[in-house]
Design a protein around this motif. Structure first.
Motif, PDB file in Angstrom:
ATOM      1  N   HIS A 269       0.833  -1.211   0.000  1.00 38.99           N
ATOM      2  CA  HIS A 269       0.000   0.000   0.000  1.00 38.99           C
ATOM      3  C   HIS A 269       0.866   1.258   0.000  1.00 38.99           C
ATOM      4  O   HIS A 269       0.566   2.228  -0.707  1.00 38.99           O
ATOM      5  N   ALA A 270       1.933   1.248   0.783  1.00 45.35           N
ATOM      6  CA  ALA A 270       2.805   2.426   0.874  1.00 45.35           C
ATOM      7  C   ALA A 270       3.481   2.716  -0.460  1.00 45.35           C
ATOM      8  O   ALA A 270       3.552   3.870  -0.889  1.00 45.35           O
ATOM      9  N   HIS A 271       3.974   1.682  -1.129  1.00 47.92           N
ATOM     10  CA  HIS A 271       4.637   1.875  -2.422  1.00 47.92           C
ATOM     11  C   HIS A 271       3.658   2.389  -3.483  1.00 47.92           C
ATOM     12  O   HIS A 271       4.013   3.245  -4.301  1.00 47.92           O
ATOM     13  N   LEU A 272       2.427   1.889  -3.470  1.00 47.06           N
ATOM     14  CA  LEU A 272       1.439   2.344  -4.443  1.00 47.06           C
ATOM     15  C   LEU A 272       1.035   3.784  -4.177  1.00 47.06           C
ATOM     16  O   LEU A 272       0.884   4.590  -5.108  1.00 47.06           O
ATOM     17  N   ASP A 273       0.860   4.131  -2.920  1.00 42.82           N
ATOM     18  CA  ASP A 273       0.533   5.506  -2.523  1.00 42.82           C
ATOM     19  C   ASP A 273       1.661   6.447  -2.943  1.00 42.82           C
ATOM     20  O   ASP A 273       1.439   7.502  -3.561  1.00 42.82           O
ATOM     21  N   HIS A 274       2.895   6.065  -2.636  1.00 40.48           N
ATOM     22  CA  HIS A 274       4.065   6.878  -2.968  1.00 40.48           C
ATOM     23  C   HIS A 274       4.207   7.044  -4.486  1.00 40.48           C
ATOM     24  O   HIS A 274       4.518   8.136  -4.973  1.00 40.48           O
ATOM     25  N   ALA A 275       3.968   5.971  -5.240  1.00 39.79           N
ATOM     26  CA  ALA A 275       4.095   6.018  -6.701  1.00 39.79           C
ATOM     27  C   ALA A 275       3.092   6.995  -7.307  1.00 39.79           C
ATOM     28  O   ALA A 275       3.406   7.686  -8.289  1.00 39.79           O
ATOM     29  N   PHE A 276       1.897   7.060  -6.734  1.00 41.50           N
ATOM     30  CA  PHE A 276       0.877   8.009  -7.217  1.00 41.50           C
ATOM     31  C   PHE A 276       1.366   9.446  -7.043  1.00 41.50           C
ATOM     32  O   PHE A 276       1.310  10.259  -7.974  1.00 41.50           O
ATOM     33  N   HIS A 277       1.865   9.768  -5.862  1.00 39.48           N
ATOM     34  CA  HIS A 277       2.347  11.132  -5.604  1.00 39.48           C
ATOM     35  C   HIS A 277       3.573  11.454  -6.465  1.00 39.48           C
ATOM     36  O   HIS A 277       3.713  12.582  -6.948  1.00 39.48           O
ATOM     37  N   LEU A 278       4.447  10.467  -6.673  1.00 40.85           N
ATOM     38  CA  LEU A 278       5.643  10.692  -7.483  1.00 40.85           C
ATOM     39  C   LEU A 278       5.275  10.938  -8.944  1.00 40.85           C
ATOM     40  O   LEU A 278       5.902  11.771  -9.622  1.00 40.85           O
ATOM     41  N   ALA A 279       4.252  10.251  -9.455  1.00 39.45           N
ATOM     42  CA  ALA A 279       3.811  10.453 -10.840  1.00 39.45           C
ATOM     43  C   ALA A 279       3.319  11.883 -11.044  1.00 39.45           C
ATOM     44  O   ALA A 279       3.553  12.493 -12.095  1.00 39.45           O
ATOM     45  N   ILE A 280       2.649  12.430 -10.043  1.00 40.46           N
ATOM     46  CA  ILE A 280       2.190  13.823 -10.119  1.00 40.46           C
ATOM     47  C   ILE A 280       3.391  14.762 -10.130  1.00 40.46           C
ATOM     48  O   ILE A 280       3.453  15.715 -10.921  1.00 40.46           O
ATOM     49  N   CYS A 281       4.368  14.478  -9.281  1.00 44.00           N
ATOM     50  CA  CYS A 281       5.574  15.314  -9.235  1.00 44.00           C
ATOM     51  C   CYS A 281       6.292  15.310 -10.583  1.00 44.00           C
ATOM     52  O   CYS A 281       6.720  16.363 -11.068  1.00 44.00           O
ATOM     53  N   GLU A 282       6.410  14.144 -11.194  1.00 44.57           N
ATOM     54  CA  GLU A 282       7.107  14.038 -12.479  1.00 44.57           C
ATOM     55  C   GLU A 282       6.376  14.819 -13.572  1.00 44.57           C
ATOM     56  O   GLU A 282       6.995  15.314 -14.517  1.00 44.57           O
ATOM     57  N   ALA A 283       5.052  14.952 -13.440  1.00 42.81           N
ATOM     58  CA  ALA A 283       4.266  15.703 -14.426  1.00 42.81           C
ATOM     59  C   ALA A 283       4.436  17.209 -14.276  1.00 42.81           C
ATOM     60  O   ALA A 283       3.952  17.979 -15.107  1.00 42.81           O
ATOM     61  N   SER A 284       5.157  17.643 -13.235  1.00 38.74           N
ATOM     62  CA  SER A 284       5.412  19.075 -13.054  1.00 38.74           C
ATOM     63  C   SER A 284       6.383  19.598 -14.101  1.00 38.74           C
ATOM     64  O   SER A 284       6.451  20.791 -14.360  1.00 38.74           O
ATOM     65  N   HIS A 285       7.192  18.690 -14.683  1.00 37.48           N
ATOM     66  CA  HIS A 285       8.206  19.046 -15.679  1.00 37.48           C
ATOM     67  C   HIS A 285       9.186  20.090 -15.135  1.00 37.48           C
ATOM     68  O   HIS A 285       9.680  20.947 -15.867  1.00 37.48           O
ATOM     69  N   ASN A 286       9.448  19.983 -13.830  1.00 36.98           N
ATOM     70  CA  ASN A 286      10.502  20.786 -13.205  1.00 36.98           C
ATOM     71  C   ASN A 286      11.557  19.805 -12.723  1.00 36.98           C
ATOM     72  O   ASN A 286      11.405  19.182 -11.664  1.00 36.98           O
ATOM     73  N   PRO A 287      12.628  19.621 -13.493  1.00 31.67           N
ATOM     74  CA  PRO A 287      13.639  18.613 -13.144  1.00 31.67           C
ATOM     75  C   PRO A 287      14.253  18.794 -11.766  1.00 31.67           C
ATOM     76  O   PRO A 287      14.537  17.815 -11.077  1.00 31.67           O
ATOM     77  N   VAL A 288      14.446  20.038 -11.339  1.00 29.36           N
ATOM     78  CA  VAL A 288      15.046  20.276 -10.027  1.00 29.36           C
ATOM     79  C   VAL A 288      14.108  19.788  -8.927  1.00 29.36           C
ATOM     80  O   VAL A 288      14.528  19.144  -7.961  1.00 29.36           O
TER      81      VAL A 288
END
Length: 253
Positions: free
Chosen positions: A146-165
């Protein structure tokens, strides 16, 4: 003439290195990930094996990739943050968890806003996949899943920010971030009211990002993390009250 002949392969190697660097910076190739095979890279980049090898040699010299004998080449960590001492504090000092959740609130709120503004359809497909995986996870799945799936969801949103830093800042703190999600899942998922609240918050965040509503996405992300922080603090206080009451009952006070 000889200098010109020598310069051309060097220029191609520089171009190869630059293109791979861009893939890493954009999060297409992630820290710790194995590079595709030589054949795959030459096909995708449209270069010869010689040029590719020269480009990889440049990246190794810059410590952007590293090669392990018999295993291949891997993307190095761009931000070399040593999380070891922080992980120790995180595990031994509960207050560090709340500090980390404050950081998550700040970073994830802005990444959600940027994702709603800049996200592409490909990004939204990935976010939807991660959201669906999280929602449809088996109820009796273990806490780590559950923790990995929850974390992966939030990380996918972060990656969609298109701010590499921003992306690499969060990735450099990946172990700590995952640890905070694990604390949330471990303490809140088995409590039905809190779990329903988290599910609603995730849905609100998902819909705001996919619906390209930047301010709603920012608020949804901040409200979600702040709510988790508050719930965990309340549980801690509840446990402390229980300990004090038990000590009084046993005659220690």
């Amino acid at each position: 003439m000889h200098a010109e002949i020598e310069a051309k392969p060097r220029q191609v190697a520089d171009e190869v290195a630059e293109r791979i660097e861009r893939l890493i910076l954009d999060g297409v190739l992630k820290a710790g990930q194995a590079l595709p095979s030589e054949r795959r890279l030459t096909e995708k980049l449209g270069v010869s094996r010689t040029a590719l090898r020269e480009g990889l040699k440049l990246l190794r010299a810059r410590e952007i990739i590293h090669t392990s004998q018999g295993k291949g080449s891997f993307v190095a960590r761009i931000s070399k943050v040593d999380a070891g001492p922080l992980m120790h504090l995180f595990n031994s000092q509960p207050r560090t968890l709340y500090d980390l959740l404050e950081v998550r609130s700040l970073l994830e709120a802005d990444s959600a806003r940027l994702a709603a503004l800049r996200g592409t359809e490909a990004d939204f497909i990935m976010i939807r996949r991660r959201y669906d995986e999280m929602v449809h996870a088996q109820v009796d799945a273990d806490t780590a899943t559950h923790a990995h799936l929850d974390h992966a969801f939030h990380l996918a949103i972060c990656e969609a920010s298109h701010n590499p830093v921003l992306v690499h800042t969060l990735q450099s703190l990946n172990d700590l971030m995952l640890g905070s999600v694990f604390a949330c899942v471990n303490n809140l998922y088995h409590r039905e009211p809190e779990k329903r609240q988290i599910d609603k918050q995730h849905a609100k965040l998902f819909n705001a990002v996919i619906g390209r509503q930047p301010e709603q996405a920012r608020r949804a992300a901040a409200d979600h993390v702040d709510s988790v922080r508050q719930n965990l603090a309340e549980i801690e206080q509840e446990e402390q009250r229980l300990v004090r009451a038990t000590l009084r009952l046993e005659g220690w006070t």
